[in-house]
Design a protein around this motif. Structure first.
Motif, PDB file in Angstrom:
ATOM      1  N   MET A   1       0.846  -1.187   0.000  1.00 30.62           N
ATOM      2  CA  MET A   1       0.000   0.000   0.000  1.00 30.62           C
ATOM      3  C   MET A   1       0.890   1.249   0.000  1.00 30.62           C
ATOM      4  SD  MET A   1      -2.888   1.209   2.784  1.00 30.62           S
ATOM      5  CE  MET A   1      -3.879  -0.266   2.479  1.00 30.62           C
ATOM      6  N   ASN A   2       0.586   2.186  -0.911  1.00 34.96           N
ATOM      7  CA  ASN A   2       1.334   3.437  -0.991  1.00 34.96           C
ATOM      8  C   ASN A   2       0.753   4.444  -0.004  1.00 34.96           C
ATOM      9  OD1 ASN A   2       3.020   2.610  -3.207  1.00 34.96           O
ATOM     10  ND2 ASN A   2       1.238   2.860  -4.549  1.00 34.96           N
ATOM     11  N   ILE A   3       1.592   4.951   0.877  1.00 34.45           N
ATOM     12  CA  ILE A   3       1.152   5.875   1.919  1.00 34.45           C
ATOM     13  C   ILE A   3       2.031   7.115   1.882  1.00 34.45           C
ATOM     14  CG2 ILE A   3       0.856   6.212   4.399  1.00 34.45           C
ATOM     15  CD1 ILE A   3       0.356   3.236   4.660  1.00 34.45           C
ATOM     16  N   GLU A   4       1.390   8.274   2.005  1.00 34.84           N
ATOM     17  CA  GLU A   4       2.134   9.519   2.077  1.00 34.84           C
ATOM     18  C   GLU A   4       1.614  10.368   3.230  1.00 34.84           C
ATOM     19  OE1 GLU A   4      -0.454  11.362  -1.629  1.00 34.84           O
ATOM     20  OE2 GLU A   4       1.507  12.227  -1.191  1.00 34.84           O
ATOM     21  N   THR A   5       2.436  11.305   3.667  1.00 34.12           N
ATOM     22  CA  THR A   5       2.059  12.213   4.742  1.00 34.12           C
ATOM     23  C   THR A   5       1.528  13.505   4.139  1.00 34.12           C
ATOM     24  OG1 THR A   5       3.778  11.300   6.165  1.00 34.12           O
ATOM     25  CG2 THR A   5       2.872  13.432   6.780  1.00 34.12           C
ATOM     26  N   GLU A  74      -6.426  24.745  12.555  1.00 30.79           N
ATOM     27  CA  GLU A  74      -6.563  25.013  11.127  1.00 30.79           C
ATOM     28  C   GLU A  74      -5.887  23.954  10.253  1.00 30.79           C
ATOM     29  OE1 GLU A  74      -8.859  28.303  11.864  1.00 30.79           O
ATOM     30  OE2 GLU A  74      -8.417  27.391   9.936  1.00 30.79           O
ATOM     31  N   GLN A  75      -4.766  23.394  10.722  1.00 35.54           N
ATOM     32  CA  GLN A  75      -4.001  22.438   9.921  1.00 35.54           C
ATOM     33  C   GLN A  75      -3.638  21.223  10.778  1.00 35.54           C
ATOM     34  OE1 GLN A  75      -2.703  22.922   6.482  1.00 35.54           O
ATOM     35  NE2 GLN A  75      -4.356  24.438   6.487  1.00 35.54           N
ATOM     36  N   ILE A  76      -3.825  20.030  10.230  1.00 35.30           N
ATOM     37  CA  ILE A  76      -3.385  18.804  10.881  1.00 35.30           C
ATOM     38  C   ILE A  76      -2.623  17.965   9.855  1.00 35.30           C
ATOM     39  CG2 ILE A  76      -5.374  18.784  12.458  1.00 35.30           C
ATOM     40  CD1 ILE A  76      -6.496  16.445  10.781  1.00 35.30           C
ATOM     41  N   THR A  77      -1.903  16.968  10.342  1.00 33.28           N
ATOM     42  CA  THR A  77      -1.173  16.058   9.464  1.00 33.28           C
ATOM     43  C   THR A  77      -1.793  14.670   9.553  1.00 33.28           C
ATOM     44  OG1 THR A  77       0.875  17.316   9.733  1.00 33.28           O
ATOM     45  CG2 THR A  77       1.081  15.041   8.978  1.00 33.28           C
ATOM     46  N   TRP A  78      -1.977  14.034   8.408  1.00 31.57           N
ATOM     47  CA  TRP A  78      -2.527  12.689   8.406  1.00 31.57           C
ATOM     48  C   TRP A  78      -1.765  11.806   7.417  1.00 31.57           C
ATOM     49  CZ3 TRP A  78      -5.445  16.827   6.385  1.00 31.57           C
ATOM     50  CH2 TRP A  78      -5.667  16.817   5.016  1.00 31.57           C
ATOM     51  N   LEU A  79      -1.901  10.483   7.604  1.00 28.60           N
ATOM     52  CA  LEU A  79      -1.376   9.519   6.646  1.00 28.60           C
ATOM     53  C   LEU A  79      -2.458   9.250   5.613  1.00 28.60           C
ATOM     54  CD1 LEU A  79       0.413   6.994   9.042  1.00 28.60           C
ATOM     55  CD2 LEU A  79       1.437   8.855   7.727  1.00 28.60           C
ATOM     56  N   GLU A  80      -2.061   9.172   4.352  1.00 29.28           N
ATOM     57  CA  GLU A  80      -3.061   9.045   3.294  1.00 29.28           C
ATOM     58  C   GLU A  80      -2.620   8.030   2.251  1.00 29.28           C
ATOM     59  OE1 GLU A  80      -4.083  11.985  -0.255  1.00 29.28           O
ATOM     60  OE2 GLU A  80      -4.994  12.676   1.616  1.00 29.28           O
ATOM     61  N   THR A  81      -3.593   7.263   1.772  1.00 28.35           N
ATOM     62  CA  THR A  81      -3.356   6.372   0.643  1.00 28.35           C
ATOM     63  C   THR A  81      -4.344   6.702  -0.457  1.00 28.35           C
ATOM     64  OG1 THR A  81      -3.220   4.091  -0.128  1.00 28.35           O
ATOM     65  CG2 THR A  81      -4.862   4.572   1.580  1.00 28.35           C
ATOM     66  N   SER A  82      -3.850   6.685  -1.704  1.00 31.42           N
ATOM     67  CA  SER A  82      -4.704   6.903  -2.875  1.00 31.42           C
ATOM     68  C   SER A  82      -4.943   5.601  -3.639  1.00 31.42           C
ATOM     69  CB  SER A  82      -4.071   7.949  -3.804  1.00 31.42           C
ATOM     70  OG  SER A  82      -3.946   9.196  -3.154  1.00 31.42           O
ATOM     71  N   ASP A  83      -4.533   4.461  -3.024  1.00 35.61           N
ATOM     72  CA  ASP A  83      -4.768   3.168  -3.660  1.00 35.61           C
ATOM     73  C   ASP A  83      -6.261   2.941  -3.854  1.00 35.61           C
ATOM     74  OD1 ASP A  83      -2.094   1.180  -2.150  1.00 35.61           O
ATOM     75  OD2 ASP A  83      -2.074   2.928  -3.471  1.00 35.61           O
ATOM     76  N   ARG A  84      -6.612   2.239  -4.892  1.00 38.64           N
ATOM     77  CA  ARG A  84      -8.023   1.906  -5.120  1.00 38.64           C
ATOM     78  C   ARG A  84      -8.409   0.776  -4.163  1.00 38.64           C
ATOM     79  NH1 ARG A  84     -10.344   4.333  -9.333  1.00 38.64           N
ATOM     80  NH2 ARG A  84      -8.995   5.382 -10.865  1.00 38.64           N
ATOM     81  N   LEU A  85      -9.242   1.107  -3.192  1.00 38.46           N
ATOM     82  CA  LEU A  85      -9.649   0.141  -2.177  1.00 38.46           C
ATOM     83  C   LEU A  85     -11.131  -0.174  -2.332  1.00 38.46           C
ATOM     84  CD1 LEU A  85      -7.896   1.667   0.991  1.00 38.46           C
ATOM     85  CD2 LEU A  85      -7.020  -0.112  -0.546  1.00 38.46           C
ATOM     86  N   SER A  88     -14.923  -3.434   1.167  1.00 39.03           N
ATOM     87  CA  SER A  88     -14.502  -4.434   2.152  1.00 39.03           C
ATOM     88  C   SER A  88     -13.111  -4.127   2.683  1.00 39.03           C
ATOM     89  CB  SER A  88     -14.525  -5.826   1.518  1.00 39.03           C
ATOM     90  OG  SER A  88     -15.842  -6.211   1.187  1.00 39.03           O
ATOM     91  N   GLN A  89     -12.211  -3.705   1.802  1.00 42.61           N
ATOM     92  CA  GLN A  89     -10.861  -3.357   2.252  1.00 42.61           C
ATOM     93  C   GLN A  89     -10.887  -2.154   3.194  1.00 42.61           C
ATOM     94  OE1 GLN A  89      -9.201  -2.988  -1.757  1.00 42.61           O
ATOM     95  NE2 GLN A  89      -7.788  -4.694  -1.343  1.00 42.61           N
ATOM     96  N   ARG A  90     -11.709  -1.169   2.871  1.00 43.92           N
ATOM     97  CA  ARG A  90     -11.795   0.028   3.723  1.00 43.92           C
ATOM     98  C   ARG A  90     -12.364  -0.331   5.091  1.00 43.92           C
ATOM     99  NH1 ARG A  90     -14.129   2.075  -1.039  1.00 43.92           N
ATOM    100  NH2 ARG A  90     -16.137   2.405   0.011  1.00 43.92           N
ATOM    101  N   LEU A  91     -13.396  -1.178   5.101  1.00 40.90           N
ATOM    102  CA  LEU A  91     -13.984  -1.585   6.377  1.00 40.90           C
ATOM    103  C   LEU A  91     -12.988  -2.389   7.203  1.00 40.90           C
ATOM    104  CD1 LEU A  91     -17.596  -2.593   5.247  1.00 40.90           C
ATOM    105  CD2 LEU A  91     -16.929  -0.594   6.599  1.00 40.90           C
ATOM    106  N   ALA A  92     -12.223  -3.256   6.541  1.00 42.64           N
ATOM    107  CA  ALA A  92     -11.230  -4.059   7.260  1.00 42.64           C
ATOM    108  C   ALA A  92     -10.166  -3.175   7.890  1.00 42.64           C
ATOM    109  CB  ALA A  92     -10.590  -5.066   6.305  1.00 42.64           C
ATOM    110  N   ILE A  93      -9.729  -2.149   7.168  1.00 44.22           N
ATOM    111  CA  ILE A  93      -8.743  -1.210   7.721  1.00 44.22           C
ATOM    112  C   ILE A  93      -9.334  -0.474   8.918  1.00 44.22           C
ATOM    113  CG2 ILE A  93      -7.468   0.916   7.247  1.00 44.22           C
ATOM    114  CD1 ILE A  93      -7.152  -0.067   4.361  1.00 44.22           C
ATOM    115  N   GLN A  94     -10.569  -0.017   8.760  1.00 48.66           N
ATOM    116  CA  GLN A  94     -11.239   0.711   9.840  1.00 48.66           C
ATOM    117  C   GLN A  94     -11.314  -0.128  11.119  1.00 48.66           C
ATOM    118  OE1 GLN A  94     -15.250   1.859   8.889  1.00 48.66           O
ATOM    119  NE2 GLN A  94     -15.815   2.079  11.050  1.00 48.66           N
ATOM    120  N   LEU A  95     -11.786  -1.371  10.970  1.00 47.07           N
ATOM    121  CA  LEU A  95     -11.969  -2.229  12.148  1.00 47.07           C
ATOM    122  C   LEU A  95     -10.634  -2.661  12.726  1.00 47.07           C
ATOM    123  CD1 LEU A  95     -15.006  -4.438  11.038  1.00 47.07           C
ATOM    124  CD2 LEU A  95     -14.996  -2.347  12.409  1.00 47.07           C
TER     125      LEU A  95
END
Length: 298
Positions: A1-5, A74-85, A88-95
């Motif tokens: 999974m490709n992840i960026e800040t 006003e500004q926060i930092t998060w980890l983000e992926t633009s992979d096509r999920l 089911s994959q999104r729910l699995a990550i969430q849980l």
């Protein structure tokens, strides 16, 4: 999974419609207070960027994101992926993010907690007595709710009564507390509340608790102006403290006819334009007009 800040406005993120992870109201308010104090979000949410729609959906860290918005960050930092999920994959990550958590060594946790010598910082740590099991050993005041004797009272209002009750409660809270305040009522005050509800029920011949509370709130509203004695010394004509005085205690009302209000608004705009009062402190116009009135010979 490709992840960026990524760093950006938390208001640009989309929160989950259905989130299995819950947070008690007290915990959430503590989180908001901590973020307001830090002026930054120090733990990173995980976000999925849907490149098709452009939505950035928070899969993990919904409470932290929401709290940062409420804290005015006003500004926060998060980890983000633009992979096509897939869904089911999104729910699995969430849980999985919700379910996987470490455990604290109670002895080490107790030692670390006791090394915090500032009461505000102990509260900031967010640990309660149920976790620490320190009620019998700690010399400092208890911060948690686990060892308090309390009861929860739920009151249901009819739609027609809800707005009136909310308005009165808002006015009552504005007399004594800011949005950051935390109130803990003694058991004696609970008994007084129950006694007042009983008195209101019998006096008005009603059996519904919400209706009885409405009677109490109306009675408070009718006599709220008497609270002027809480901040004003009638003998000396001086204030008793240096806080804020509710306008309700001065004018015996929290509203005025729109025709009269329009005249006041025009006068306020003109006073600001002339530099007689600062735009951010329009209430100073009341003091200015009052002094001019008092200085005018009868």
């Amino acid at each position: 999974m490709n992840i960026e800040t990524v760093t950006g406005d938390p208001r640009s993120l989309k929160l989950l419609d259905l989130n299995a992870r819950f947070m008690r109201h007290e915990q959430y308010q503590q989180l908001v207070a901590n973020l307001r104090r830090d002026e930054a979000l120090t733990s990173t949410p995980f976000v999925w960027h849907d490149v098709d729609t452009g939505d950035r959906i928070v899969l993990s860290g919904n409470h932290r994101t929401k709290a940062s918005i409420e804290a005015g960050i006003e500004q926060i930092t998060w980890l983000e992926t633009s992979d096509r999920l897939t869904e089911s994959q999104r729910l699995a990550i969430q849980l999985s993010h919700n379910a996987i958590a470490g455990e604290d060594d109670p002895a080490i946790l107790k030692t670390l907690y006791e090394q915090i010598d500032d009461l505000d910082l102990r509260q900031y740590a967010g640990l309660d007595d149920a976790t620490l099991q320190l009620l019998a050993e700690l010399d400092s005041p208890s911060l948690g709710e686990a060892n308090l004797t309390f009861q929860t009272l739920a009151i249901v209002f009819l739609p027609d009564d809800l707005k009136d009750a909310q308005d009165v409660l808002r006015d009552a809270l504005a007399l004594a507390a800011s949005s950051d305040a935390v109130w803990i009522a003694r058991l004696q005050q609970y008994d007084q509340t129950m006694a007042a509800l009983d008195l209101a029920s019998k006096s008005s011949d009603v059996t519904n608790v919400a209706t009885a509370l409405g009677v109490i709130l109306e009675s408070f509203k009718d006599h709220a102006a008497e609270l002027v004695d809480a901040w004003y010394d009638r003998d000396t004509g001086e204030p008793k403290h240096h806080g804020m005085a509710p306008l309700l205690t001065l004018f015996h009302t929290d509203a005025m006819p729109t025709k009269a209000a329009a005249v006041v608004e025009k006068a306020l705009q003109q006073a600001v334009a002339r530099g007689d009062i600062p735009a951010e402190h329009r209430h100073k116009a009341l003091e200015l007009w009052a002094r001019q009135y008092l200085d005018t010979p009868a």
